[in-house]
Design a protein around this motif. Sequence first.
Motif, PDB file in Angstrom:
ATOM      1  N   GLU A   1      29.471  52.798  42.340  1.00  0.00           N
ATOM      2  CA  GLU A   1      30.104  51.725  42.144  1.00  0.00           C
ATOM      3  C   GLU A   1      29.971  50.700  42.945  1.00  0.00           C
ATOM      4  OE1 GLU A   1      34.968  50.275  41.841  1.00  0.00           O
ATOM      5  OE2 GLU A   1      34.470  52.465  41.320  1.00  0.00           O
TER       6      GLU A   1
ATOM      7  N   ARG B   1      30.396  46.717  44.408  1.00  0.00           N
ATOM      8  CA  ARG B   1      31.296  45.658  44.525  1.00  0.00           C
ATOM      9  C   ARG B   1      30.657  44.716  45.500  1.00  0.00           C
ATOM     10  NH1 ARG B   1      36.391  46.143  42.977  1.00  0.00           N
ATOM     11  NH2 ARG B   1      36.886  48.284  42.184  1.00  0.00           N
TER      12      ARG B   1
ATOM     13  N   ILE C   1      34.099  39.218  41.457  1.00  0.00           N
ATOM     14  CA  ILE C   1      33.619  39.554  40.464  1.00  0.00           C
ATOM     15  C   ILE C   1      34.076  41.095  40.215  1.00  0.00           C
ATOM     16  CG2 ILE C   1      31.652  40.042  39.156  1.00  0.00           C
ATOM     17  CD1 ILE C   1      30.658  37.439  40.104  1.00  0.00           C
ATOM     18  N   LYS C   2      34.108  41.631  38.936  1.00  0.00           N
ATOM     19  CA  LYS C   2      34.391  43.210  38.901  1.00  0.00           C
ATOM     20  C   LYS C   2      33.204  43.858  39.255  1.00  0.00           C
ATOM     21  CE  LYS C   2      37.645  42.803  34.885  1.00  0.00           C
ATOM     22  NZ  LYS C   2      38.083  43.235  33.671  1.00  0.00           N
TER      23      LYS C   2
ATOM     24  N   SER D   1      25.536  49.192  34.637  1.00  0.00           N
ATOM     25  CA  SER D   1      26.198  48.851  33.499  1.00  0.00           C
ATOM     26  C   SER D   1      27.583  48.271  33.969  1.00  0.00           C
ATOM     27  CB  SER D   1      26.714  50.166  32.985  1.00  0.00           C
ATOM     28  OG  SER D   1      27.891  49.996  31.802  1.00  0.00           O
ATOM     29  N   THR D   2      28.480  47.596  33.478  1.00  0.00           N
ATOM     30  CA  THR D   2      29.625  47.168  33.684  1.00  0.00           C
ATOM     31  C   THR D   2      30.718  47.942  33.333  1.00  0.00           C
ATOM     32  OG1 THR D   2      29.931  45.911  31.532  1.00  0.00           O
ATOM     33  CG2 THR D   2      28.932  44.611  33.425  1.00  0.00           C
ATOM     34  N   ILE D   3      30.407  49.003  32.691  1.00  0.00           N
ATOM     35  CA  ILE D   3      31.210  50.287  32.526  1.00  0.00           C
ATOM     36  C   ILE D   3      31.041  51.564  33.303  1.00  0.00           C
ATOM     37  CG2 ILE D   3      32.193  52.006  30.497  1.00  0.00           C
ATOM     38  CD1 ILE D   3      31.260  49.493  28.446  1.00  0.00           C
ATOM     39  N   LYS D   4      31.830  52.246  33.630  1.00  0.00           N
ATOM     40  CA  LYS D   4      31.747  53.642  34.694  1.00  0.00           C
ATOM     41  C   LYS D   4      30.840  54.304  33.855  1.00  0.00           C
ATOM     42  CE  LYS D   4      33.971  56.376  38.064  1.00  0.00           C
ATOM     43  NZ  LYS D   4      34.939  56.554  38.446  1.00  0.00           N
TER      44      LYS D   4
ATOM     45  N   PHE E   1      30.193  46.512  39.359  1.00  0.00           N
ATOM     46  CA  PHE E   1      29.204  47.222  38.258  1.00  0.00           C
ATOM     47  C   PHE E   1      28.872  48.584  38.812  1.00  0.00           C
ATOM     48  CE2 PHE E   1      26.447  44.939  40.979  1.00  0.00           C
ATOM     49  CZ  PHE E   1      25.397  45.613  41.344  1.00  0.00           C
TER      50      PHE E   1
END
Length: 97
Positions: free
Chosen positions: A55, A57, A62-63, A91-94, A65
């Motif tokens: 993950e 950061r 910003i969220k 991905s922007t989703i886990k 990725f």
Amino acid sequence: MEDKRKFIRWSEPKEKSAISCAELEGEVDVLDMSAGGMRILCSKPLEVGTVVYAELRIIPQIKPFFVMGRVTRSTARDNVYDVAIKFDKVSTIKLAA
């Protein structure tokens, strides 16, 4: 040594990133990153071929990725390990481990 990188590398913003794999779970220092992979410093050696989930950061506003990749190199350096990881998925989703 010949540089085999296909993408421009960016220096990391001095943030730690969470990673997990069979041998390691926790935060690591990201040394640099590109669209195709990253280099990290971690406390344990990782075998070449190990699948790693992270993950990232990179920019605090910003969220995060998420990436899945494989270790391509792991070198001992001053009581830590310099590890190169090639991304297989971003991905922007886990991503499921």
